[in-house]
Design an enzyme around this catalytic site. Structure first.
Site, mmCIF file in Angstrom:
data_model
loop_
_atom_site.group_PDB
_atom_site.id
_atom_site.type_symbol
_atom_site.label_atom_id
_atom_site.label_comp_id
_atom_site.label_asym_id
_atom_site.label_seq_id
_atom_site.Cartn_x
_atom_site.Cartn_y
_atom_site.Cartn_z
ATOM 1 N N HIS B 7 0.826 -1.213 0.000
ATOM 2 C CA HIS B 7 0.000 0.000 0.000
ATOM 3 C C HIS B 7 0.852 1.251 0.000
ATOM 4 O O HIS B 7 2.054 1.207 0.288
ATOM 5 C CB HIS B 7 -0.961 0.030 1.205
ATOM 6 N N HIS B 79 3.944 7.054 3.879
ATOM 7 C CA HIS B 79 4.905 5.957 3.687
ATOM 8 C C HIS B 79 4.462 5.019 2.575
ATOM 9 O O HIS B 79 3.332 5.094 2.098
ATOM 10 C CB HIS B 79 5.134 5.169 4.993
ATOM 11 N N GLU B 130 7.833 0.930 5.003
ATOM 12 C CA GLU B 130 7.357 -0.149 5.867
ATOM 13 C C GLU B 130 7.600 -1.467 5.143
ATOM 14 O O GLU B 130 7.376 -1.562 3.928
ATOM 15 C CB GLU B 130 5.842 0.030 6.130
#
Lengths: 135, 135
Positions: B7, B79, B130
């Site tokens: 994502h 992010h 991430e």
């Protein structure tokens, strides 16, 4: 209307170092650098199984990436690009909702040879959004 | 090593307005808002054919999104999340290359119930990365 996430573009101050990191410890497949003088960038594609990351390094004094790197010298996420089926219909629908289209409002030919438009980040939660007509 | 782009997370000051925009003129499929008190966010997923956008609104005074929105009041891309097969192997390889892992270096359980780690943006071209163990 909103189709695939075509790419996420990351502005980098040092393309060689960024490529070494993505191809090395991150273990991704990375394309050869491509100079796009008409866009003022040298670009490298990081190929992911479902989309790609575009690493953008400024090319020339008029590069649109220069101002970004002045504000964020270590680089940062520059924009996201969503695919749409019909870029003119998408533009008109967004303009009707009050969103601003950058430039003269007419699609240009993007880095992939397809019509693209950029939308004003202030109208999209601080996010520079590129729309690309996919077909 | 680097798998799918799981994502892109966008911090937004007003989740309701952002949802109205993505579900409305942008014409995307948007999930119901989900409060994740342990992560200090309320999250909405924008479903794209190949990945998703996470719209993050701060939840509570200790939300990690508060400082971001203080710097960028209209919001912005917060992010990117890449999937990896083995998060400990990925971490060790990245640490060996000199990259810093945030927190105590041990994976936590992320918003999708899977082990995640965050990498220092200064080591990744200003991009908060991430990593999520996909399997």
């Amino acid at each position: 209307m909103l189709g695939r996430l075509n790419h996420v573009a990351i502005a980098v101050p040092d393309l060689k170092a960024a490529v070494a990191q993505y191809a090395g410890p991150l273990g991704a497949t990375v394309s050869a650098p491509q100079q796009l003088p008409e866009h003022g960038v040298t670009v490298v594609f990081v190929e992911l199984p479902n989309t790609k990351i575009e690493l953008l390094e400024p090319l020339g004094a008029d590069s649109p990436i220069n101002a970004f790197l002045e504000r964020s010298p270590s680089g940062g996420i520059h924009h996201v690009c969503y695919e749409v089926d019909d870029i003119l219909a998408a533009r008109d629908r967004l303009k009707q909702s009050g969103a601003r289209v950058l430039g003269n409002g007419e699609p240009k030919t993007g880095a992939h040879g397809k019509p693209v438009l950029f939308l004003h980040p202030k109208d999209f939660n601080g996010t520079l959004v590129e729309l690309e007509q996919a077909n």
